[in-house]
Design a protein around this motif. Structure first.
Motif, short mmCIF file in Angstrom:
data_model
loop_
_atom_site.label_atom_id
_atom_site.label_comp_id
_atom_site.label_asym_id
_atom_site.label_seq_id
_atom_site.Cartn_x
_atom_site.Cartn_y
_atom_site.Cartn_z
N UNK A 37 0.87 -1.16 0.00
CA UNK A 37 0.00 0.00 0.00
C UNK A 37 0.92 1.22 0.00
N UNK A 38 0.77 2.06 -0.99
CA UNK A 38 1.72 3.16 -1.17
C UNK A 38 1.19 4.48 -0.62
N UNK A 39 2.12 5.25 -0.06
CA UNK A 39 1.85 6.64 0.31
C UNK A 39 2.93 7.50 -0.34
N UNK A 40 2.57 8.70 -0.76
CA UNK A 40 3.51 9.58 -1.43
C UNK A 40 3.97 10.71 -0.53
N UNK A 41 5.13 11.27 -0.84
CA UNK A 41 5.62 12.48 -0.19
C UNK A 41 6.09 13.44 -1.27
N UNK A 42 5.41 14.56 -1.37
CA UNK A 42 5.71 15.60 -2.35
C UNK A 42 6.32 16.78 -1.60
N UNK A 43 7.65 16.96 -1.71
CA UNK A 43 8.29 17.96 -0.85
C UNK A 43 9.55 18.52 -1.50
N UNK A 44 10.19 19.43 -0.78
CA UNK A 44 11.27 20.28 -1.31
C UNK A 44 12.66 19.65 -1.08
N UNK A 45 12.85 18.40 -1.48
CA UNK A 45 14.10 17.70 -1.21
C UNK A 45 15.31 18.41 -1.82
N UNK A 46 15.17 18.94 -3.01
CA UNK A 46 16.33 19.49 -3.71
C UNK A 46 16.59 20.95 -3.46
N UNK A 47 15.88 21.59 -2.54
CA UNK A 47 16.08 23.01 -2.26
C UNK A 47 17.32 23.20 -1.40
N UNK A 69 6.33 -3.64 11.01
CA UNK A 69 6.73 -4.65 12.00
C UNK A 69 5.51 -5.28 12.67
N UNK A 70 4.45 -4.48 12.79
CA UNK A 70 3.22 -4.97 13.43
C UNK A 70 2.30 -5.70 12.45
N UNK A 71 2.75 -5.88 11.20
CA UNK A 71 1.95 -6.63 10.23
C UNK A 71 1.39 -5.82 9.09
N UNK A 72 1.74 -4.54 9.01
CA UNK A 72 1.27 -3.72 7.91
C UNK A 72 -0.18 -3.30 8.06
N UNK A 73 -0.84 -3.11 6.95
CA UNK A 73 -2.25 -2.71 6.94
C UNK A 73 -3.04 -3.72 6.10
N UNK A 74 -4.37 -3.67 6.20
CA UNK A 74 -5.25 -4.53 5.40
C UNK A 74 -4.86 -6.00 5.50
N UNK A 75 -4.62 -6.43 6.72
CA UNK A 75 -4.33 -7.84 7.04
C UNK A 75 -3.06 -8.36 6.35
N UNK A 77 -0.58 -6.29 4.36
CA UNK A 77 0.07 -5.59 3.25
C UNK A 77 1.04 -4.54 3.80
N UNK A 78 2.28 -4.53 3.33
CA UNK A 78 3.24 -3.55 3.83
C UNK A 78 2.95 -2.17 3.28
N UNK A 98 -0.14 14.94 -10.09
CA UNK A 98 -0.75 14.23 -11.22
C UNK A 98 -0.17 12.82 -11.35
N UNK A 99 1.13 12.68 -11.14
CA UNK A 99 1.76 11.36 -11.23
C UNK A 99 1.34 10.48 -10.07
N UNK A 100 1.29 11.05 -8.88
CA UNK A 100 0.83 10.27 -7.73
C UNK A 100 -0.61 9.79 -7.93
N UNK A 101 -1.46 10.65 -8.46
CA UNK A 101 -2.87 10.32 -8.62
C UNK A 101 -3.08 9.11 -9.53
N UNK A 102 -2.16 8.90 -10.46
CA UNK A 102 -2.28 7.76 -11.39
C UNK A 102 -1.64 6.49 -10.83
N UNK A 103 -1.00 6.57 -9.70
CA UNK A 103 -0.24 5.45 -9.17
C UNK A 103 -1.16 4.42 -8.51
N UNK A 104 -0.96 3.16 -8.87
CA UNK A 104 -1.79 2.09 -8.33
C UNK A 104 -1.56 1.92 -6.83
N UNK A 105 -2.67 1.75 -6.11
CA UNK A 105 -2.65 1.48 -4.67
C UNK A 105 -1.97 2.58 -3.86
N UNK A 106 -1.94 3.80 -4.38
CA UNK A 106 -1.46 4.93 -3.59
C UNK A 106 -2.66 5.58 -2.93
N UNK A 107 -2.67 5.61 -1.61
CA UNK A 107 -3.86 6.06 -0.89
C UNK A 107 -3.83 7.54 -0.55
#
Length: 402
Positions: A37-47, A69-75, A77-78, A98-107
């Motif tokens: 299960x994916x989560x995104x981070x959109x931030x100023x890494x290169x500043x 470590x506790x088993x992830x989410x949704x029974x 899934x990491x 826009x790219x994140x929005x098209x990403x599979x299983x990104x919540x």
């Protein structure tokens, strides 16, 4: 002639059976590795000189390590973190969303420090119905965005809370005539509106004048002097690390009789402020607003966090944590999101969004949330969490008495 044909048929059947068995084994192996299960981070890494994106990432990775470590989410899934760099440039941020929005299983997508970037991303977030979580940026308009339904949730400071706290702190110090030194962005304008509203309701506070500066300005001392000449007993500063360091060095070079206290918004804590300010910081009366300090954290929650952060980073002491609010906010917000994913029983963003508003109480690192969010409240923090901090001689930010 029949035997060779029979033999070939036998070998063919055997080969097919082996292939079927191997395919079945491969399929079983694939099922043994659940999709993340994916989560995104959109931030100023290169500043340049910025550490805020890295702080948010550290908080997320620490929480994700605990969740997995506790088993992830949704029974089982990491959770997997995907990062993208917008370098504080709104157009890059929009493309990232826009790219994140098209990403599979990104919540959901977590944001970085800069309110102007997030504000420019709002139409894209609305169009794509992308769940967006805010662990740092503070402009009111980020949450007050007129989305129906609203896909943005914040566990961070809000300008309409920050400015009253800074002005109240000035009043407690007997400094009722203040000058505002603001960045010429939507973040600065958000703070001006909040300051003027507070001053209108509290007649003992007078905003003598407002001065504006632009990003990357190389000097601010003339604007500072203009505010002093207008009668300012204190300066309320809205700045990020670069410009704040310029101001501190210039003020430190002035005679003591020309120096007044500076009360700062927290953008300064998202970069190399202390390094850039140098020894001048110890010569200036400089305070900064915060929502949390590791030095005042619940000891049980802090011990758990410190064990986990040591497993994913070189951090071993509180003093090693850079951008502490970004770390702590992201850590709690990731745990809250994980609970919402499990409640939703799905990676569907609308289902997870709805679940965020139906969670029960949660005891986090920053506070006890009861609950974190509701349908009418997308802000997890309140004025009760606010505190004023100062930099020690070693550059570590610690709570102040006021």
């Amino acid at each position: 002639m029949q035997k060779p044909i029979a033999s070939r048929l036998s070998k063919l059947v055997t080969g097919l059976m082996v292939s079927v068995v191997l395919l079945a084994l491969c399929s079983a192996g694939a099922r043994a590795e659940p999709m993340p299960v994916r989560v995104g981070l959109d931030a100023e890494f290169g500043l340049d000189n910025s550490t805020s994106a890295q702080a948010v990432e550290l908080g997320l990775r620490t929480a994700i390590a605990e969740i997995n470590r506790a088993g992830g989410v949704l029974k089982g899934r990491p959770v997997e973190l995907v990062t993208k760099d917008h370098r504080s440039i709104p157009a890059r941020g929009i493309r990232n969303i826009e790219e994140f929005a098209r990403m599979r299983d990104l919540v959901a997508v977590f944001g970085g420090r800069f309110s102007p970037v997030v504000i420019e991303e709002l139409p894209t977030l609305k169009a794509t119905r992308t769940l967006f979580l805010v662990p740092w940026s503070s402009a009111d308009a980020i949450i007050d965005n007129d989305m129906q339904p609203n896909y943005v949730y914040r566990l961070s400071l809000r300008d309409s809370l920050a400015m009253p706290k800074l002005l109240q702190t000035a009043h407690k110090r007997g400094l009722d005539r203040v000058g505002l030194l603001l960045t010429n962005t939507s973040w600065g304008r958000s703070n001006l509106a909040a300051a003027e509203k507070h001053a209108a309701a509290n007649k003992h506070i007078t905003i003598v004048q407002t001065a504006w500066y632009n990003w990357r300005d190389q000097t601010l001392v003339a604007k500072y002097k203009a505010l002093r000449s207008a009668g300012a007993q204190a300066i309320v500063l809205v700045a990020n690390d670069d410009e704040a360091a310029v101001l501190v060095r210039e003020v430190a070079a002035l005679p003591a009789s020309e120096q007044v206290p500076i009360l700062s918004h927290w953008g300064v804590t998202g970069g190399e402020f202390t390094r850039q300010a140098g020894p001048a910081l110890n010569k200036v009366d400089f305070s900064v607003i915060q929502t949390f300090s590791f030095f005042r954290a619940d000891q049980q929650q802090l011990a758990r966090f410190m064990r986990s952060v040591a497993a994913v980073s070189p951090v071993r002491r509180i003093e090693d944590i850079r951008g502490p609010v970004g770390v702590a906010h992201a850590y709690d917000l990731m745990h809250i999101l994980a609970k919402a994913i499990d409640r939703a029983g799905s990676t569907d963003r609308k289902a997870v969004r709805d679940a965020l508003e139906k969670l029960g109480p949660y005891r986090g690192l920053v506070k006890h949330y009861a609950p974190p969010f509701t349908p009418s409240r997308h802000e997890a923090l309140s004025a009760r969490e606010l505190l004023i901090a100062r930099y020690r001689a070693d550059g570590v930010l610690v709570p102040a008495d006021d």
